[in-house]
Scaffold this active site. Sequence first.
Site, PDB file in Angstrom:
ATOM      1  N   PRO A 170       0.829  -1.217   0.000  1.00 54.68           N
ATOM      2  CA  PRO A 170       0.000   0.000   0.000  1.00 54.68           C
ATOM      3  C   PRO A 170       0.855   1.256   0.000  1.00 54.68           C
ATOM      4  CG  PRO A 170      -0.152  -1.142   2.127  1.00 54.68           C
ATOM      5  CD  PRO A 170       0.670  -2.004   1.235  1.00 54.68           C
ATOM      6  N   ASP A 171       0.309   2.331  -0.543  1.00 59.78           N
ATOM      7  CA  ASP A 171       1.072   3.590  -0.485  1.00 59.78           C
ATOM      8  C   ASP A 171       0.812   4.249   0.865  1.00 59.78           C
ATOM      9  OD1 ASP A 171      -1.167   5.477  -2.730  1.00 59.78           O
ATOM     10  OD2 ASP A 171      -1.364   4.813  -0.642  1.00 59.78           O
ATOM     11  N   PHE A 172       1.104   5.542   0.978  1.00 58.76           N
ATOM     12  CA  PHE A 172       1.021   6.194   2.303  1.00 58.76           C
ATOM     13  C   PHE A 172      -0.241   7.030   2.468  1.00 58.76           C
ATOM     14  CE2 PHE A 172       5.135   5.020   3.860  1.00 58.76           C
ATOM     15  CZ  PHE A 172       5.908   4.836   2.717  1.00 58.76           C
ATOM     16  N   ASN A 229      11.093   4.999  -2.630  1.00 53.65           N
ATOM     17  CA  ASN A 229      10.681   3.723  -2.046  1.00 53.65           C
ATOM     18  C   ASN A 229      11.873   2.977  -1.451  1.00 53.65           C
ATOM     19  OD1 ASN A 229       8.247   4.475  -3.141  1.00 53.65           O
ATOM     20  ND2 ASN A 229       8.435   3.148  -4.949  1.00 53.65           N
ATOM     21  N   ASP A 269      11.638  -0.532  -1.115  1.00 57.18           N
ATOM     22  CA  ASP A 269      11.250  -1.940  -1.292  1.00 57.18           C
ATOM     23  C   ASP A 269      12.177  -2.716  -2.230  1.00 57.18           C
ATOM     24  OD1 ASP A 269       8.448  -0.631  -3.218  1.00 57.18           O
ATOM     25  OD2 ASP A 269      10.513  -1.041  -3.876  1.00 57.18           O
ATOM     26  N   HIS A 315      15.415   7.772  -0.023  1.00 59.40           N
ATOM     27  CA  HIS A 315      15.035   7.614   1.395  1.00 59.40           C
ATOM     28  C   HIS A 315      15.718   6.399   2.014  1.00 59.40           C
ATOM     29  CE1 HIS A 315      11.210  10.195   0.657  1.00 59.40           C
ATOM     30  NE2 HIS A 315      12.285  10.930   0.883  1.00 59.40           N
ATOM     31  N   CYS A 344      22.799   1.625  14.240  1.00 59.51           N
ATOM     32  CA  CYS A 344      22.612   2.047  15.635  1.00 59.51           C
ATOM     33  C   CYS A 344      22.743   3.563  15.681  1.00 59.51           C
ATOM     34  CB  CYS A 344      23.674   1.413  16.540  1.00 59.51           C
ATOM     35  SG  CYS A 344      23.469   1.959  18.261  1.00 59.51           S
ATOM     36  N   CYS A 351      21.774  -3.610  19.149  1.00 53.29           N
ATOM     37  CA  CYS A 351      23.170  -3.359  18.778  1.00 53.29           C
ATOM     38  C   CYS A 351      24.086  -4.282  19.578  1.00 53.29           C
ATOM     39  CB  CYS A 351      23.524  -1.895  19.067  1.00 53.29           C
ATOM     40  SG  CYS A 351      25.231  -1.498  18.649  1.00 53.29           S
ATOM     41  N   CYS A 363      26.403  -1.677  21.839  1.00 53.57           N
ATOM     42  CA  CYS A 363      25.924  -0.872  22.986  1.00 53.57           C
ATOM     43  C   CYS A 363      24.555  -1.315  23.485  1.00 53.57           C
ATOM     44  CB  CYS A 363      25.887   0.612  22.621  1.00 53.57           C
ATOM     45  SG  CYS A 363      24.587   1.015  21.443  1.00 53.57           S
ATOM     46  N   SER A 409       2.798  11.484  -4.626  1.00 53.01           N
ATOM     47  CA  SER A 409       1.940  12.652  -4.349  1.00 53.01           C
ATOM     48  C   SER A 409       2.774  13.930  -4.416  1.00 53.01           C
ATOM     49  CB  SER A 409       1.301  12.505  -2.961  1.00 53.01           C
ATOM     50  OG  SER A 409       2.344  12.362  -1.993  1.00 53.01           O
ATOM     51  N   ASN A 452       0.033   9.013 -12.911  1.00 56.65           N
ATOM     52  CA  ASN A 452      -0.607   8.861 -11.603  1.00 56.65           C
ATOM     53  C   ASN A 452      -2.069   8.470 -11.807  1.00 56.65           C
ATOM     54  OD1 ASN A 452      -1.590   9.338  -8.859  1.00 56.65           O
ATOM     55  ND2 ASN A 452       0.342  10.409  -8.550  1.00 56.65           N
TER      56      ASN A 452
HETATM   57  N1  APR Z   1      -0.849   3.781 -10.308  1.00 53.76           N
HETATM   58  C1  APR Z   1      -0.507   5.109 -10.362  1.00 53.76           C
HETATM   59  N2  APR Z   1      -0.473   5.917  -9.279  1.00 53.76           N
HETATM   60  C2  APR Z   1      -0.813   5.360  -8.099  1.00 53.76           C
HETATM   61  C3  APR Z   1      -1.188   4.003  -7.962  1.00 53.76           C
HETATM   62  C4  APR Z   1      -1.195   3.210  -9.139  1.00 53.76           C
HETATM   63  N3  APR Z   1      -1.522   1.898  -9.125  1.00 53.76           N
HETATM   64  N4  APR Z   1      -1.482   3.770  -6.654  1.00 53.76           N
HETATM   65  C5  APR Z   1      -1.295   4.938  -5.998  1.00 53.76           C
HETATM   66  N5  APR Z   1      -0.900   5.892  -6.864  1.00 53.76           N
HETATM   67  C6  APR Z   1      -0.539   7.282  -6.562  1.00 53.76           C
HETATM   68  C7  APR Z   1      -1.464   7.998  -5.607  1.00 53.76           C
HETATM   69  O1  APR Z   1      -2.515   8.632  -6.325  1.00 53.76           O
HETATM   70  C8  APR Z   1      -0.506   9.027  -4.968  1.00 53.76           C
HETATM   71  O2  APR Z   1      -0.472  10.220  -5.731  1.00 53.76           O
HETATM   72  O3  APR Z   1       0.720   7.246  -5.923  1.00 53.76           O
HETATM   73  C9  APR Z   1       0.854   8.352  -5.044  1.00 53.76           C
HETATM   74  C10 APR Z   1       1.348   7.845  -3.712  1.00 53.76           C
HETATM   75  O4  APR Z   1       1.545   8.967  -2.875  1.00 53.76           O
HETATM   76  P1  APR Z   1       2.036   8.743  -1.362  1.00 53.76           P
HETATM   77  O5  APR Z   1       1.237   7.677  -0.728  1.00 53.76           O
HETATM   78  O6  APR Z   1       2.107  10.099  -0.717  1.00 53.76           O
HETATM   79  O7  APR Z   1       3.518   8.145  -1.509  1.00 53.76           O
HETATM   80  P2  APR Z   1       4.841   8.930  -1.866  1.00 53.76           P
HETATM   81  O8  APR Z   1       4.580  10.077  -2.765  1.00 53.76           O
HETATM   82  O9  APR Z   1       5.834   7.934  -2.292  1.00 53.76           O
HETATM   83  O10 APR Z   1       5.290   9.503  -0.426  1.00 53.76           O
HETATM   84  C11 APR Z   1       6.537  10.158  -0.373  1.00 53.76           C
HETATM   85  O11 APR Z   1       6.358  10.234   2.020  1.00 53.76           O
HETATM   86  O12 APR Z   1       5.945   9.383   4.097  1.00 53.76           O
HETATM   87  C12 APR Z   1       6.914   9.601   3.175  1.00 53.76           C
HETATM   88  O13 APR Z   1       8.871   8.338   3.151  1.00 53.76           O
HETATM   89  C13 APR Z   1       7.553   8.318   2.709  1.00 53.76           C
HETATM   90  O14 APR Z   1       8.713   8.016   0.620  1.00 53.76           O
HETATM   91  C14 APR Z   1       7.478   8.397   1.190  1.00 53.76           C
HETATM   92  C15 APR Z   1       7.184   9.864   0.942  1.00 53.76           C
END
Ligand code: APR
Length: 247
Positions: free
Chosen positions: A33-35, A102, A104, A119, A127, A148, A151, A190, A214
Amino acid sequence: MDDVIRTAAKIVKDSISTIALTGAGISVESGIPDFRSAGGLWTRYNPEEYAHIDGFRRNPRKIWKMIFELMDMTRNAMPNPAHIALAQLEEMGLLKAVITQNIDNLHQRAGSKNVIEFHGNSERLQCIYCGAEYAPEEFDIIDEPPQCKKCGEILKPSVVFFGEMIPHNALMESQNLASDARVVLVIGTSAVVYPASSIPHIAKANGAYIIEFNLEKTVITPIITDIFIQGKVGETLPKFVEAIKAL
Ligand code: APR
């Protein structure tokens, strides 16, 4: 949409320097999942508490609860057609680098060679007290946070938490690539988290084309995006690469 993809394909085919900035959206079709979308990680965990280095210092065991969940989600994830499309583009000599937010490792597993991990990554444990570094394999990480060996403090994955610096080399290299880029593919992000979000702006200020992939429009779409390709990147990116091959 096919006309838009064809126009974008022509621009990248003729570009002497194209880079990609990717976010969590490129891995959603791999089951991660995204964030910030509905059901995203930050809708279940408050990032101020769970993704800030001060929160880790205060209560590392609490943060490891989320880290264990993330590890379970990424353990079985495989690169999807979007990751593979970017690796093909690099193979064709049409993509200089992927700057990814990412952690991953899916770009590398898809075959991308020049990946800048903005990131950090989850491949190391560090540590924050004595500076020691370890490979995760040195620990039996099942449900207990690793400690660690020097320590005794609880270790942290080498990912960048809010409140931490971006790895110096990643930042420098990304800013240089952005300044020289003729095209930036902004994919599945985003574009709200600085300084990663500055990459397309730096490129735009130096005359680059911004092509955004997107599911939905983002904060940068009305400001700097030249071509917006809406849809799931697991479908739109392979179509885009096929359109380049057909030129
Ligand atoms: N295809 C295209 N776009 C997608 C899909 C998909 N299948 N699924 C999700 N998205 C889009 C969403 O519409 C959103 O604009 O991907 C974007 C994900 O945005 P975020 O969840 O904010 O993730 P990201 O932009 O990577 O966040 C940046 O925030 O919290 C920190 O470290 C974390 O690296 C991360 C950073």
